[in-house]
Every structure is written in structure tokens, then in C-alpha cells.
Design an enzyme around this catalytic site. Sequence first.
Site, PDB file in Angstrom:
ATOM      1  N   CYS A 161     -21.768  -5.497   3.806  1.00 30.72           N
ATOM      2  CA  CYS A 161     -21.423  -6.564   2.762  1.00 30.72           C
ATOM      3  C   CYS A 161     -22.081  -7.942   3.430  1.00 30.72           C
ATOM      4  CB  CYS A 161     -20.143  -6.592   2.343  1.00 30.72           C
ATOM      5  SG  CYS A 161     -19.820  -7.988   1.134  1.00 30.72           S
TER       6      CYS A 161
ATOM      7  N   CYS B  18     -20.969 -10.511  -6.636  1.00 27.38           N
ATOM      8  CA  CYS B  18     -21.977  -9.490  -6.026  1.00 27.38           C
ATOM      9  C   CYS B  18     -23.330  -9.613  -6.457  1.00 27.38           C
ATOM     10  CB  CYS B  18     -21.489  -8.128  -6.439  1.00 27.38           C
ATOM     11  SG  CYS B  18     -20.192  -7.505  -5.550  1.00 27.38           S
TER      12      CYS B  18
ATOM     13  N   CYS C 187     -13.867   5.175   7.217  1.00 23.53           N
ATOM     14  CA  CYS C 187     -15.395   4.673   7.222  1.00 23.53           C
ATOM     15  C   CYS C 187     -15.596   3.315   6.981  1.00 23.53           C
ATOM     16  CB  CYS C 187     -16.307   5.682   6.193  1.00 23.53           C
ATOM     17  SG  CYS C 187     -18.061   5.623   6.115  1.00 23.53           S
TER      18      CYS C 187
ATOM     19  N   CYS D 143     -23.956  -1.955  -0.184  1.00 22.08           N
ATOM     20  CA  CYS D 143     -22.737  -1.162   0.070  1.00 22.08           C
ATOM     21  C   CYS D 143     -23.129   0.211  -0.699  1.00 22.08           C
ATOM     22  CB  CYS D 143     -21.268  -1.802  -0.567  1.00 22.08           C
ATOM     23  SG  CYS D 143     -21.288  -2.091  -2.298  1.00 22.08           S
TER      24      CYS D 143
ATOM     25  N   ASP E 279       0.644  -1.256  -0.044  1.00 22.16           N
ATOM     26  CA  ASP E 279       0.065   0.070  -0.104  1.00 22.16           C
ATOM     27  C   ASP E 279       0.890   1.385  -0.061  1.00 22.16           C
ATOM     28  OD1 ASP E 279      -2.515   1.244  -0.165  1.00 22.16           O
ATOM     29  OD2 ASP E 279      -2.693   1.493   2.194  1.00 22.16           O
TER      30      ASP E 279
ATOM     31  N   CYS F 156     -23.665   4.107   1.637  1.00 27.85           N
ATOM     32  CA  CYS F 156     -22.641   5.247   1.723  1.00 27.85           C
ATOM     33  C   CYS F 156     -23.338   6.598   1.882  1.00 27.85           C
ATOM     34  CB  CYS F 156     -22.297   5.542   0.245  1.00 27.85           C
ATOM     35  SG  CYS F 156     -20.980   6.702   0.403  1.00 27.85           S
TER      36      CYS F 156
ATOM     37  N   CYS G 127     -16.284  10.630  -0.758  1.00 36.51           N
ATOM     38  CA  CYS G 127     -15.625   9.554   0.320  1.00 36.51           C
ATOM     39  C   CYS G 127     -15.192   9.856   1.631  1.00 36.51           C
ATOM     40  CB  CYS G 127     -14.826   8.168  -0.562  1.00 36.51           C
ATOM     41  SG  CYS G 127     -14.446   7.266   0.606  1.00 36.51           S
TER      42      CYS G 127
ATOM     43  N   CYS H 260     -19.532   0.745   3.714  1.00 37.84           N
ATOM     44  CA  CYS H 260     -20.083   0.135   2.829  1.00 37.84           C
ATOM     45  C   CYS H 260     -19.336  -1.088   2.748  1.00 37.84           C
ATOM     46  CB  CYS H 260     -19.280   0.663   1.458  1.00 37.84           C
ATOM     47  SG  CYS H 260     -17.531   0.821   1.605  1.00 37.84           S
TER      48      CYS H 260
ATOM     49  N   CYS I  43     -27.175  -7.432  -5.612  1.00 36.19           N
ATOM     50  CA  CYS I  43     -26.972  -6.887  -4.300  1.00 36.19           C
ATOM     51  C   CYS I  43     -26.146  -5.422  -4.181  1.00 36.19           C
ATOM     52  CB  CYS I  43     -26.118  -7.686  -3.233  1.00 36.19           C
ATOM     53  SG  CYS I  43     -25.825  -6.665  -1.790  1.00 36.19           S
TER      54      CYS I  43
END
Length: 353
Positions: free
Chosen positions: A253, A193, A246, A199, A139, A203, A219, A249, A196
Site C-alpha cells: 500500500c 485509494c 500474509c 494491493c 477483535d 495477492c 486468502c 496486500c 491504485c
Amino acid sequence: MVNGAATLNLVERLEKQARELGFVAFGVASAKEDPVRAARLEEWLGEGHHGTMEWMETRAHHRRSPQGLWPEARSVIALGMSYAPARDPMALAGLSDRARISVYAQGKDYHDVLKKRLKALARWLIAEEPEAQVKVFVDTAPVMEKPLGEAAGIGWQGKHTNLVSAEHGSWLFLGAIYTTLDLSLSQPHRDQCGSCQACLDACPTDAFPTPYTIDARRCISYLTIEHKGPVVEEFREAMGNRIYGCDDCLAVCPWNKFASSAHSMREFLPRGELVAPRLSELLALDDAGFRAFFSGSPIKRIGRDRFVRNCLYAAGNSDDPGLLKPCRDLIEDPDPVVADAARWAVGRLTATP
């Protein structure tokens, strides 16, 4: 070069070693450029969805593919480590005097934890194949961990754009090892997914213009962590008591029902003082106090001023008169962004219902 059955055997032993080091997800992808992934990145950047994260654009040529960053790379070992929480991340939503910190930031800095284990795995691989060259990433480099993770079969990029695992839900820290070895490739993971959109509906700032696309400028994770100036007033109320990141989302799930905190590393267990911290105590932090309090935490990197700015927005949303004094005390703060947030919070707390 490793070939055929020997390649498969090496990958099997590599996966075994990875799991012994605490990685719960493992797969191998090609280091070559995927034209579809590259085009999606260019479109996302072209729309300005990266906000002020200029490094996304300036090093886009490196992000296009692993070989764009390191031409000698042949394979990518994609790895995931679970940080599934034992508590409901949404539980603090109604506690106005408390602050909400994203689950991933409540324990030790994941960069340090993952990199240490990635390096151990890389050393094992070099011991097995001395001619191999490797680079490890967590990252902090122009590496597209999520699409590479999907290509390596450890999950799929959900409609919230994060990687989803059928075993570990949305709670995976991702790391990658680039290598010059031609390893046996995993099958890419298919999207599960379906219809669905939990998420997207969850938000609070409508940060998803379309499924599978996030506009970072809307975001809350971006606004509380990456964004350096004042947050536009349109989003301040929606931030609620979220002061760092946050989880909304991710938390909703449905695949999280298969995730278990038993798979999480001990290092990712939340520090008690970060589970439900009092806003009044956080607002009192000066620079030295902030650095000491968040030593070893990923939160430390945003600095005291940005952090207190976030806490002031949360205080302004609290309707808690007990927070009026600490907010007023910050109106003359040397940082103009903090002072602006303090004035906003005081205005909210003193407004006539």
C-alpha cells in the site's frame, strides 16, 4: 446526558487521554445501524465469502450495528494503535529455508495489549461521567471494527478491505468502546485509494473478486489461521513460505510511506526468534514445545497441528533437500492433516525437476 460544548470538550479530553495510552488514531461514530454497511455484510455472507467462519453468519444480527449487539449503546469510540514494522515484510520472500510470519503476530498478543489500554480509557471515561456505561472490544466479539473506524474518521476501508490511515498506512490494530453517552461525532473518512490497485495485484491467490471485496476462502491469512482442514492443493504452492498470515496486500500500500515504526508500541516489537525462523526448527515442535515457544503470542491459538501443517506446505515449496528428513518424520503424525501435508511436502521435495 452530556450535550453541546460540554460534549465536545469531553471528546477532546478523551482523545488526549487515548493518545497518552498509546492510541494514535481516535474518532467517534454513531451506534445506530447504517443500512449500507448492513447490506454489504449480508451480501458478503450471502456469497459465502466468509468460508468456514460460521460465527460471522450466526451472529450477523449483532454485527449489523453496535445497537444490534447492545441496544443501549449510543456512541462508538473507535481507536487504532500502530504496529508499523521497521523491516520490509516482503524481505523473506526469497529465503526458502525461512518462514514468514505476519508482522502483527511477531510481538505480544495484540488482544491483550489493546484490551488493557481500552479498559484504562473506559475507566477514565466513567470517572469523568459516572452515569456512563461502557463495553470494550478487541477483535473477539461481533463488532465491525473496520467500517466503524471509517465512520469515525480514523481511516477508510481500502480495496484490500483493511483500514488504511493517511498517517499510519495499513498498520493499525483496531479496538472499540461502546458507550451509552451521546458523544460528539467525528466526520467519516473519505476513500483515498483512487485508481491504485497495488494491493489487488499483489495477492498471490487472487482473493479479491472485486475491489473492496475479499473472498476469505482464497486468502492466505484465512487459510493459515482460520481454516482447520487440509488446504486445497490449488493454493499450497501460492502460500510460499507464509506460515501464519500474509502481509502482501498491506505491505504494498503506497500510504505506508507515511507510517513510522516510531509510533509502534514496545509490546509490538518483533521477538527475535520470530523475525526469520528456520523451518527445520519449527517442524520439530511437538505440542508442548509449540505451546512454550508461542506463549504470549497470538499464534498459540491455532494449535500445534495447524501450525505444523502450514510449515510443511512451506517446506514443500522450498526446494531445500535439507528439509526432506523433518518432513518424512511427520508422515506418520497422529494428526491426519499433518500427515497429508507431510506426504505432499515429501512428494514435492523428491519430484524430478
